[in-house]
Enzyme design. Structure first.
Site, short mmCIF file in Angstrom:
data_model
loop_
_atom_site.label_atom_id
_atom_site.label_comp_id
_atom_site.label_asym_id
_atom_site.label_seq_id
_atom_site.Cartn_x
_atom_site.Cartn_y
_atom_site.Cartn_z
N LYS A 1 46.55 32.35 50.54
CA LYS A 1 46.58 33.02 51.91
C LYS A 1 45.29 32.57 52.42
O LYS A 1 44.30 32.97 52.10
CB LYS A 1 46.44 34.65 51.41
CG LYS A 1 46.89 35.56 52.76
CD LYS A 1 46.02 35.14 53.93
CE LYS A 1 44.75 36.23 54.00
NZ LYS A 1 44.07 35.88 55.36
N GLU B 1 34.04 35.03 44.00
CA GLU B 1 32.91 34.21 44.48
C GLU B 1 32.57 34.81 45.73
O GLU B 1 33.18 34.52 46.72
CB GLU B 1 33.39 32.80 44.51
CG GLU B 1 32.09 31.82 44.64
CD GLU B 1 31.59 31.50 45.86
OE1 GLU B 1 30.78 32.42 46.26
OE2 GLU B 1 32.06 30.57 46.19
N CYS C 1 28.59 29.98 51.13
CA CYS C 1 28.05 31.05 50.07
C CYS C 1 26.92 30.75 49.38
O CYS C 1 26.15 31.52 48.79
CB CYS C 1 29.20 31.03 48.92
SG CYS C 1 31.05 31.55 49.74
N GLU D 1 22.92 38.97 52.87
CA GLU D 1 23.44 37.61 53.18
C GLU D 1 23.74 37.62 54.70
O GLU D 1 24.38 38.35 55.08
CB GLU D 1 24.85 37.30 52.43
CG GLU D 1 25.31 35.95 52.67
CD GLU D 1 26.51 35.70 51.88
OE1 GLU D 1 27.58 36.48 51.80
OE2 GLU D 1 26.65 34.70 51.23
P1 ADP Z 1 34.61 37.31 56.04
O1 ADP Z 1 34.14 38.62 56.36
O2 ADP Z 1 33.48 36.31 55.96
O3 ADP Z 1 35.78 36.73 57.07
P2 ADP Z 1 36.44 38.22 54.15
O4 ADP Z 1 36.15 38.71 52.76
O5 ADP Z 1 36.82 39.33 55.16
O6 ADP Z 1 35.09 37.41 54.68
O7 ADP Z 1 37.74 37.30 54.09
C1 ADP Z 1 37.89 36.43 53.17
C2 ADP Z 1 39.49 36.20 53.01
O8 ADP Z 1 39.79 37.75 52.52
C3 ADP Z 1 40.27 35.75 54.36
O9 ADP Z 1 41.31 35.04 53.80
C4 ADP Z 1 40.62 37.30 54.38
O10 ADP Z 1 41.95 37.27 55.20
C5 ADP Z 1 40.89 38.05 53.40
N1 ADP Z 1 40.89 39.46 53.46
C6 ADP Z 1 40.31 40.35 54.11
N2 ADP Z 1 40.67 41.53 53.83
C7 ADP Z 1 41.37 41.52 52.87
C8 ADP Z 1 41.98 42.62 52.10
N3 ADP Z 1 41.73 43.56 52.04
N4 ADP Z 1 42.98 42.06 50.92
C9 ADP Z 1 43.15 40.84 50.74
N5 ADP Z 1 42.26 39.75 51.38
C10 ADP Z 1 41.60 40.07 52.33
#
Ligand code: ADP
Length: 484
Positions: free
Chosen positions: A180, A255, A289, A386
């Site tokens: 994903k 990570e 990161c 961060e």
């Molecule tokens: P950022 O804030 O840097 O965008 P995120 O942690 O929100 O980082 O996103 C990293 C990945 O996690 C993306 O692929 C995002 O779509 C996915 N993601 C965000 N929310 C969820 C969730 N509730 N469950 C699973 N994956 C998620």
């Protein structure tokens, strides 16, 4: 938009070796952060699409992919790596447009992806079980087996590198993957799926479902057919993923970023250190990161280091990805607003220098001028949180003990580095620093295919990269045979 030369429509998912429309029929806009325009539409994958992708992965495990020997898997991975190298320009352009990173950084990411595949292709048949002396009449041995279907949720900052380290290691061990990618940047993930398929990866071994985190991402994490989740992203989402994975007792590799320090002692080779001190903070506009966002400097060389860093910062230029300057835009307006929030919180700090956003940068782009703050108190939020933007803070220290206290004084623990010519100090510091990776007289933000990588504390747990990742992407089975 057509993703030439692979002729892919990004509004589709890649499931079971074919391009499949999302079952909802819905799409999401993909924005070019260099100018704010819409690049194309991507699929808004949801639970049904994740379910189809998991079913395709299960079919691959029951079919050709599951039957492939370790050596055959290695050969396929190596072939995918070579195929990636025939598309360097195209993949680099996609990544630069999508993420906003300068073209040369995107090119380096393509080469890293190819190198991961070369590395894991070579490693696939090198991980052996053991025989274990046991009771009389027994022969005991261990087998390294795949988990089965592995879920990979990746962020937008280094899609290709993270695909390389995560998908590369998972496939090497014989898992079948559902990926994903992030909604902000998923084009190279889609292009990679087609390249891998064309290079001989059996259908279903890698499936890609773009979509929103709360929809496709959450559905993947919650799916009972997924046996391992690897996630790179924010602490908040990492926490959610670990909680959801606990429902099915599924192992997770997380990570989650860091606040990584570089510690500069009075005996350091400052000229050698300088490019690393700055580049490790501004690479990919600080959206890394393992970015080094804290520079700790001994008071005897403090003024000299600040002056040299400030002079470098003043020369930094931010502009469109394709202009290939020092820094591109941030990935989105949302990210730019987050970073601006931190800059606002730094209003009372000493700003030593700031780079420039070039005049040609389109008004709709998500630009942020690289910014260096000095004399920052270790407990200030700019020295604790961060930021994920091109912002660094410089902090003075008096002795080794204080350097360790400040360096270890955040909730994170991903990477650290020591700049000193004193061998004994290097060894002491390397042991004392709380981080998953410690560099001595260098700093490898994002680099090092061969080097186990991962953190402690809020930086997450589990190790990716290197040979170590193969342990995480496999299950150890002990066979105890009684033969009398
Ligand atoms: P950022 O804030 O840097 O965008 P995120 O942690 O929100 O980082 O996103 C990293 C990945 O996690 C993306 O692929 C995002 O779509 C996915 N993601 C965000 N929310 C969820 C969730 N509730 N469950 C699973 N994956 C998620």
């Amino acid at each position: 938009m057509t993703l030439r030369p692979m002729n892919i429509d990004p509004a589709f998912c890649f499931i079971g070796g074919a391009w499949v429309a999302p079952q909802s029929g819905q799409s999401l806009p993909l924005i070019n952060p260099s100018d704010g325009t819409q690049l194309c539409e991507i699929a808004r994958g949801q639970g049904d699409d994740i379910h189809a992708a998991v079913a395709a992965a299960e079919a691959a495990l029951a079919g050709d992919w599951g039957k492939a020997t370790a050596a055959e898997r290695g050969r396929i991975l190596a072939a995918i790596g070579r195929a990636v190298l025939t598309h360097v320009d195209h993949l680099a352009e996609l990544e630069a447009m999508d993420v906003g990173k300068p073209l040369k950084q995107a090119r380096a990411d393509v080469l890293a992806l190819a190198r991961y595949l070369e590395f894991y292709g070579g490693a696939a048949d090198k991980l052996h079980g053991e025989t274990i002396p046991y009771l009389d009449g027994y022969t005991v041995y261990t087998l390294r087996e795949p988990h089965g279907v592995t879920g990979h949720i990746i962020p937008w900052n280094y899609p290709m590198q993270i695909i390389g380290r995560s998908i590369g290691a998972a496939l090497a061990m014989g898992n079948a993957c559902v990926l994903k990618p992030a909604e902000e940047a998923c084009l190279t993930a889609l292009a990679f799926a087609q390249i891998a398929h064309d290079a001989g990866l059996p259908a279903g071994a890698l499936n890609v479902v773009p979509g929103l985190g709360a929809e496709a991402g959450a559905a993947l994490t919650a799916h009972s057919g997924v046996h391992h989740i690897s996630f790179t992203g924010s602490v908040g989402v990492g926490r959610l993923i670990q909680q959801t994975a606990a429902t099915h007792i599924v192992p997770v590799t997380l990570e989650l970023g860091g606040k990584s320090p570089q510690v500069v002692f009075e005996d350091a080779d400052l000229d050698a250190a300088l490019p690393f001190l700055v580049n490790a903070g501004i690479q990919n506009a600080g959206q890394t990161c393992s970015a080094s966002s804290r520079i700790l400097v001994h008071h005897k060389v403090y003024d000299e280091v600040v002056e040299k860093m400030a002079s470098r910062y003043s020369a930094l230029r931010a502009g469109p990805a394709m202009a290939d300057l020092d820094v591109g835009p941030l990935v989105s307006d949302r990210q730019r607003d987050i970073v601006q929030g931190f800059l606002d919180q730094g209003k009372d700090l000493t700003m030593a220098a700031q780079g420039k956003v070039v005049d040609e940068a389109p008004a709709g782009g998500a630009y942020c001028a690289p910014t260096l703050f000095t004399d920052v108190a270790p407990e200030h939020c700019l020295a604790q949180d961060e930021i994920f933007g091109p912002v660094q803070v410089v902090i003075p220290f008096d002795d080794e003990a204080q350097a360790i206290e400040i360096a270890n004084g955040t909730d994170f623990g991903l990477v650290a580095s020591i700049w000193s010519r004193d061998g004994a100090r290097q060894m002491r510091m390397a042991k004392a620093l709380r981080a998953g990776q410690v560099f001595v007289n260098n700093y490898g933000a994002g680099g090092g295919v061969e080097l186990p990588f991962g953190g402690t504390g809020l930086s997450g747990h589990g190790r990716e990269k290197g040979f170590e990742a193969l342990y995480g992407f496999s299950m150890l089975k002990t066979v105890a045979a009684y033969h009398g």
